[in-house]
Enzyme design. Structure first.
Site, PDB file in Angstrom:
ATOM      1  N   GLY A  46       0.825  -1.206   0.000  1.00 37.46           N
ATOM      2  CA  GLY A  46       0.000   0.000   0.000  1.00 37.46           C
ATOM      3  C   GLY A  46       0.856   1.251   0.000  1.00 37.46           C
ATOM      4  NE  ARG A  70      14.575  16.092  -1.568  1.00 41.97           N
ATOM      5  CZ  ARG A  70      15.162  16.483  -0.440  1.00 41.97           C
ATOM      6  NH1 ARG A  70      15.104  15.724   0.635  1.00 41.97           N
ATOM      7  NH2 ARG A  70      15.792  17.634  -0.403  1.00 41.97           N
ATOM      8  NE  ARG A 104      -1.027  -5.372  -1.324  1.00 44.02           N
ATOM      9  CZ  ARG A 104      -1.527  -4.181  -0.979  1.00 44.02           C
ATOM     10  NH1 ARG A 104      -2.240  -3.493  -1.845  1.00 44.02           N
ATOM     11  NH2 ARG A 104      -1.316  -3.677   0.215  1.00 44.02           N
ATOM     12  N   GLY A 162       5.560  -2.538   3.630  1.00 39.52           N
ATOM     13  CA  GLY A 162       5.122  -3.143   4.888  1.00 39.52           C
ATOM     14  C   GLY A 162       5.681  -4.550   5.062  1.00 39.52           C
ATOM     15  CG  ASP A 163       4.810  -6.896   8.761  1.00 39.10           C
ATOM     16  OD1 ASP A 163       5.846  -6.256   9.013  1.00 39.10           O
ATOM     17  OD2 ASP A 163       3.960  -7.224   9.607  1.00 39.10           O
ATOM     18  CB  SER A 206       7.178  -4.880   1.016  1.00 35.14           C
ATOM     19  OG  SER A 206       5.952  -4.479   0.474  1.00 35.14           O
ATOM     20  CB  THR A 265       2.470   0.515   6.253  1.00 30.13           C
ATOM     21  OG1 THR A 265       1.072   0.325   6.513  1.00 30.13           O
ATOM     22  CG2 THR A 265       3.235   0.131   7.497  1.00 30.13           C
ATOM     23  CG  ASP A 317      -2.253  -0.056   7.835  1.00 33.28           C
ATOM     24  OD1 ASP A 317      -3.032   0.890   7.650  1.00 33.28           O
ATOM     25  OD2 ASP A 317      -2.133  -1.008   7.042  1.00 33.28           O
ATOM     26  CG  ASP A 355       0.425  -3.021  10.056  1.00 35.37           C
ATOM     27  OD1 ASP A 355       1.339  -2.400   9.483  1.00 35.37           O
ATOM     28  OD2 ASP A 355      -0.421  -3.694   9.437  1.00 35.37           O
ATOM     29  NE  ARG A 411     -27.628  12.752  10.323  1.00 40.49           N
ATOM     30  CZ  ARG A 411     -27.268  13.562   9.335  1.00 40.49           C
ATOM     31  NH1 ARG A 411     -26.028  13.983   9.233  1.00 40.49           N
ATOM     32  NH2 ARG A 411     -28.155  13.942   8.446  1.00 40.49           N
ATOM     33  CG  MET A 461      -8.026   2.856   5.625  1.00 41.01           C
ATOM     34  SD  MET A 461      -6.919   3.288   4.272  1.00 41.01           S
ATOM     35  CE  MET A 461      -7.864   2.676   2.895  1.00 41.01           C
ATOM     36  N   GLY A 462      -6.408   0.869   8.877  1.00 43.02           N
ATOM     37  CA  GLY A 462      -5.476   0.293   9.847  1.00 43.02           C
ATOM     38  C   GLY A 462      -5.351  -1.213   9.731  1.00 43.02           C
ATOM     39  NE  ARG A 463      -2.673  -4.465   6.059  1.00 42.65           N
ATOM     40  CZ  ARG A 463      -1.864  -5.206   5.326  1.00 42.65           C
ATOM     41  NH1 ARG A 463      -2.288  -5.701   4.191  1.00 42.65           N
ATOM     42  NH2 ARG A 463      -0.658  -5.457   5.711  1.00 42.65           N
ATOM     43  CB  ALA A 492     -14.302   9.502  19.372  1.00 45.92           C
ATOM     44  CG  HIS A 552     -21.529  15.311  18.874  1.00 45.26           C
ATOM     45  ND1 HIS A 552     -21.319  16.631  19.163  1.00 45.26           N
ATOM     46  CD2 HIS A 552     -20.499  14.632  19.439  1.00 45.26           C
ATOM     47  CE1 HIS A 552     -20.207  16.749  19.868  1.00 45.26           C
ATOM     48  NE2 HIS A 552     -19.692  15.541  20.053  1.00 45.26           N
TER      49      HIS A 552
HETATM   50  P1  ATP Z   1       0.775  -2.847   3.349  1.00 50.02           P
HETATM   51  O1  ATP Z   1       0.918  -3.207   4.797  1.00 50.02           O
HETATM   52  O2  ATP Z   1       0.769  -1.388   3.137  1.00 50.02           O
HETATM   53  O3  ATP Z   1      -0.315  -3.546   2.617  1.00 50.02           O
HETATM   54  P2  ATP Z   1       2.746  -4.803   2.524  1.00 50.02           P
HETATM   55  O4  ATP Z   1       4.148  -4.636   2.140  1.00 50.02           O
HETATM   56  O5  ATP Z   1       2.474  -5.620   3.765  1.00 50.02           O
HETATM   57  O6  ATP Z   1       2.148  -3.348   2.631  1.00 50.02           O
HETATM   58  P3  ATP Z   1       1.717  -6.891   0.795  1.00 50.02           P
HETATM   59  O7  ATP Z   1       0.656  -6.817  -0.238  1.00 50.02           O
HETATM   60  O8  ATP Z   1       1.528  -7.837   1.930  1.00 50.02           O
HETATM   61  O9  ATP Z   1       1.918  -5.399   1.295  1.00 50.02           O
HETATM   62  O10 ATP Z   1       3.117  -7.292   0.090  1.00 50.02           O
HETATM   63  C1  ATP Z   1       3.585  -6.592  -1.060  1.00 50.02           C
HETATM   64  C2  ATP Z   1       4.220  -7.553  -2.020  1.00 50.02           C
HETATM   65  O11 ATP Z   1       5.348  -8.207  -1.396  1.00 50.02           O
HETATM   66  C3  ATP Z   1       3.354  -8.728  -2.496  1.00 50.02           C
HETATM   67  O12 ATP Z   1       2.524  -8.386  -3.576  1.00 50.02           O
HETATM   68  C4  ATP Z   1       4.386  -9.747  -2.912  1.00 50.02           C
HETATM   69  O13 ATP Z   1       4.852  -9.512  -4.210  1.00 50.02           O
HETATM   70  C5  ATP Z   1       5.512  -9.519  -1.898  1.00 50.02           C
HETATM   71  N1  ATP Z   1       5.391 -10.518  -0.834  1.00 50.02           N
HETATM   72  C6  ATP Z   1       4.487 -10.536   0.169  1.00 50.02           C
HETATM   73  N2  ATP Z   1       4.635 -11.634   0.944  1.00 50.02           N
HETATM   74  C7  ATP Z   1       5.666 -12.350   0.398  1.00 50.02           C
HETATM   75  C8  ATP Z   1       6.322 -13.575   0.719  1.00 50.02           C
HETATM   76  N3  ATP Z   1       5.944 -14.313   1.766  1.00 50.02           N
HETATM   77  N4  ATP Z   1       7.341 -13.983  -0.086  1.00 50.02           N
HETATM   78  C9  ATP Z   1       7.737 -13.245  -1.124  1.00 50.02           C
HETATM   79  N5  ATP Z   1       7.149 -12.079  -1.486  1.00 50.02           N
HETATM   80  C10 ATP Z   1       6.143 -11.626  -0.744  1.00 50.02           C
END
Ligand code: ATP
Length: 324
Positions: free
Chosen positions: A15, A25, A76, A106-107, A109, A129, A131, A133, A166, A173-175, A190, A220
């Protein structure tokens, strides 16, 4: 120590998050300043597999520090999750002379970066990210901009919610993590904050609180609901039916990902980008940059992904104290 790095690639994956451009940069400019050749890989691992790679010069990252999104685009890739894809990606890196790749994402990636390192390409990750997280770090690029964007939107919803007397449920967001929800909830005053980590699904308690605040004269009632709890629209219908108070759900959605990054995101992204290049220049690989107790540090990728991060127990008390 890994062989001397001459050429690095940089990509954004998963994301998008405001501040990714500032990180790109920083990687490009600090890489060039240290005598490296820097290549931009477009569309994350998907673009790497398509050879979407171009040289990055200093002027290629001019005028981007203030821009949201990512100039390298993000994507992705299913193909890259397979080992065959990873072997092919490493071959493409070699064809382009890329010794190391900086992965901003993120994780997921980062799991991809570990896989690429296994194929002999040095990798360093930068947490990007909205999130927040990622367990190994106190900060992820994009979080500050996203919570401020959401806070401003909720302030506006509160005005109209008050005028119409209301109850408003605002889903942020935040998954599966509640960091955005918690910060927005506290910052907007809130009445309720529903976090996936602690919300027990007790809707009757929410209904009782809406009735109680109405009796106490409040015009509210704002409920911040996290994406990980979800079901805001059906929740609104049930609360309206049970309380007689008009209740609307607003799902803020993708607007939280956009916009010009805040000062904090620009500065953190810059510091993390410089750190990533420093790690590679020093011969490091398979590492992730992190912010810990206000210092920029780094961890082994595998160790970082095995870490767990819980929301502070004090947050539970804070969300309950304010529900009146
Ligand atoms: P966000 O948290 O913002 O969604 P993210 O990095 O966690 O970011 P993902 O969609 O989980 O987003 O991963 C991005 C890309 O990383 C995937 O489309 C894939 O190509 C690669 N990827 C994810 N998990 C694996 C894995 N276990 N092994 C190899 N490549 C991976």
């Amino acid at each position: 120590m890994a062989k001397t790095i001459k050429t690095i690639g940089v990509l954004t994956s998963g994301g998008d998050a405001p501040g990714m451009n500032a990180a790109i940069r920083a990687v490009v400019r600090s890489g060039l300043a240290q005598g490296l050749t820097v290549k931009g890989i477009q569309r994350g691992y998907a673009g790497l597999l398509n050879g979407e790679i171009r040289d990055m010069k200093s002027h290629d990252v001019s005028e981007i520090i203030q821009r949201g999104g990512t100039i390298l685009y993000t994507a992705r890739s299913q193909e890259f999750i397979q080992e065959q894809g990873q072997v092919k990606a490493a071959e493409i890196c070699r064809e382009h002379g890329i010794d190391a790749v900086v992965v901003i994402g993120g994780d997921g990636s980062f799991r991809g970066a570990i896989a690429l390192a296994r194929q002999g390409v040095n990798t360093v990750g930068i947490p990007g990210t909205i999130d927040l997280d990622i367990s190994c770090t106190d900060y992820t690029i994009g979080f500050d901009t996203a919570v401020n964007t959401a806070m401003e939107a909720i302030d506006k919803i509160r005005d109209t919610s008050s005028s119409h007397e209301r109850c408003s449920i605002v889903e942020v967001m935040g998954r599966s993590a509640g960091y955005i929800a918690f910060h927005c909830g506290i910052a907007t005053g809130a009445e309720n904050i529903l976090l996936p980590e602690i919300y027990d699904g007790d809707e009757q308690a929410l209904i009782n609180q809406v009735i109680a605040t109405r009796k106490a004269g409040k015009k509210h009632h704002i409920i911040i609901n996290a994406e990980g709890v979800g079901h805001s629209s059906s929740m609104a219908k049930r609360i309206e039916a049970a309380t007689g108070v008009e209740t609307r759900a607003t799902i803020l959605g993708y607007l939280q990902r956009g916009g010009s990054p805040t000062c904090r995101d620009r500065v953190m992204a810059t510091m993390m980008g410089i750190k990533a290049v420093d790690i590679l220049v020093a011969g490091g690989s398979n590492r992730v940059v992190a912010s810990k107790n206000d210092a920029i540090v780094d961890f082994d990728f595998e160790e970082a992904l095995a870490m767990k991060k819980d929301i502070p127990s004090e947050w539970m008390r804070m969300t309950k104290l304010l529900a009146r």
